[in-house]
Design an enzyme around this catalytic site. Sequence first.
Site, PDB file in Angstrom:
ATOM      1  N   LEU A 180      -0.503   1.658  -6.977  1.00 32.39           N
ATOM      2  CA  LEU A 180      -1.339   1.182  -8.072  1.00 32.39           C
ATOM      3  C   LEU A 180      -2.816   1.433  -7.800  1.00 32.39           C
ATOM      4  O   LEU A 180      -3.653   0.570  -8.005  1.00 32.39           O
ATOM      5  CB  LEU A 180      -1.097  -0.312  -8.341  1.00 32.39           C
ATOM      6  CG  LEU A 180       0.232  -0.667  -8.989  1.00 32.39           C
ATOM      7  CD1 LEU A 180       0.323  -2.158  -9.220  1.00 32.39           C
ATOM      8  CD2 LEU A 180       0.390   0.061 -10.307  1.00 32.39           C
ATOM      9  N   CYS A 181      -3.114   2.599  -7.259  1.00 32.64           N
ATOM     10  CA  CYS A 181      -4.515   2.899  -7.032  1.00 32.64           C
ATOM     11  C   CYS A 181      -4.782   4.353  -7.436  1.00 32.64           C
ATOM     12  O   CYS A 181      -5.412   5.116  -6.713  1.00 32.64           O
ATOM     13  CB  CYS A 181      -4.932   2.625  -5.600  1.00 32.64           C
ATOM     14  SG  CYS A 181      -3.791   3.237  -4.375  1.00 32.64           S
TER      15      CYS A 181
END
Lengths: 290, 130
Positions: free
Chosen positions: A90-91
Amino acid sequence: MPSLKDLKIRIESVKSTRKITSAMKMVAAAKLRRAQEAAEAARPYAERMEAVLANLARGAAGSETAPRLLKGTGRDDTHLLIVATAERGLCGGFNSSIVRLAKAHAARLVAEGKTVKILTVGRKGREQLRREWGRHLVHHVDLAGVRTVGYAHAADIAREVLARFDAGEFDVATLFFSEFRSVLSQIPQARQLIPASFDEAAGADAPNYEYEPDEEAILADLLPRSVATQIFRALLENAASEQGARMAAMDNATRNAGEMINKLTIQYNRSRQAAITKELIEIISGAEAL
Amino acid sequence: MAFRFELVSPERRLASREAEAVGIPGVEGDLTAMPAHAPFLTVLRPGLVTVTAGGDSTAYFVSGGFAEITPEAVTVLAEEAVERSEVTREMLDRLIAAAEKAADSAGEDTRIAAQQRLSDFRTLAAQLAG
């Protein structure tokens, strides 16, 4: 055409997603600030170390007895790639861009007929490399439980790398990480750790030191520390990059969720009005028929 | 006369101030650096770095590293460093255990250095406890 109830449920679900992404963004922003401070605080040590070493290395460059960490093993057959990534996703493209650089590097080395070994730091990099390069993975360092990376972690990784070097497992070591430029830009980097390479200009203006013990003994003492220092720096840069990338990704996600909510709300209102109009027509035409 | 003293660890800068004299535990013997000292670079053994300024002196515990001395400044780069008053028994035990392990697993050429380091730690622990 989804029913009014379905639309309402969807709007609520997107709203809660937006709440989560915007919270993650704020958390990432706070963590980014801390990571940047940590990277800033580590700079003086790394810079002094680099300057002193570059100065020493220049003196020892031609020497027969120079430490192996500086002059190498004399071969260029086996390469160790140290791929440092994050433990969590999630980056945005943070993990993938580091892995992509490492894969390209590995593919080139293999095409040149060299042996490639890969040491991964961080779960995400390992997961992405496992399918294509699974046979080449020799070791994995897990930092899952680690909240903030300390020098001790870097020192552990360095010890592992140096032990393998001493055992003759590889000739050249390259470190892959992501350099933090800004929230919007993190640039994947490859840096050669072993044999040590230095910026020509670094430490050039240093005075003529007296050394205790002699220069080569100091060099032999400092080079392993320098490996740890460079790994530490890479981990700090990575930590800042990861939070920066996550912040940007979550900002995007929050904005997209907002747009989606607007669109769904309009659709919801339209359907609601359509339903009302339909009911009215039914009532009116019913009354007229009487 | 005063000059600059800096103590840096990999994680942060621990001290940066003016000093009149700095006592350094060099690997080949203790030395005291004063302003206008000739450029000098030495590896440290585990010990105490003492900084004297205005009649006061502060001691820092360092686990090793190196010191760079120029006529204008002393920079100590230590892997682990804390003020003497903050040294705890647990910290020393941990460092001694690590040194013991290193001495046991050391190869032919590094054994003497590793054993020396272990005995330095033990001497220092006794000194600090007393």
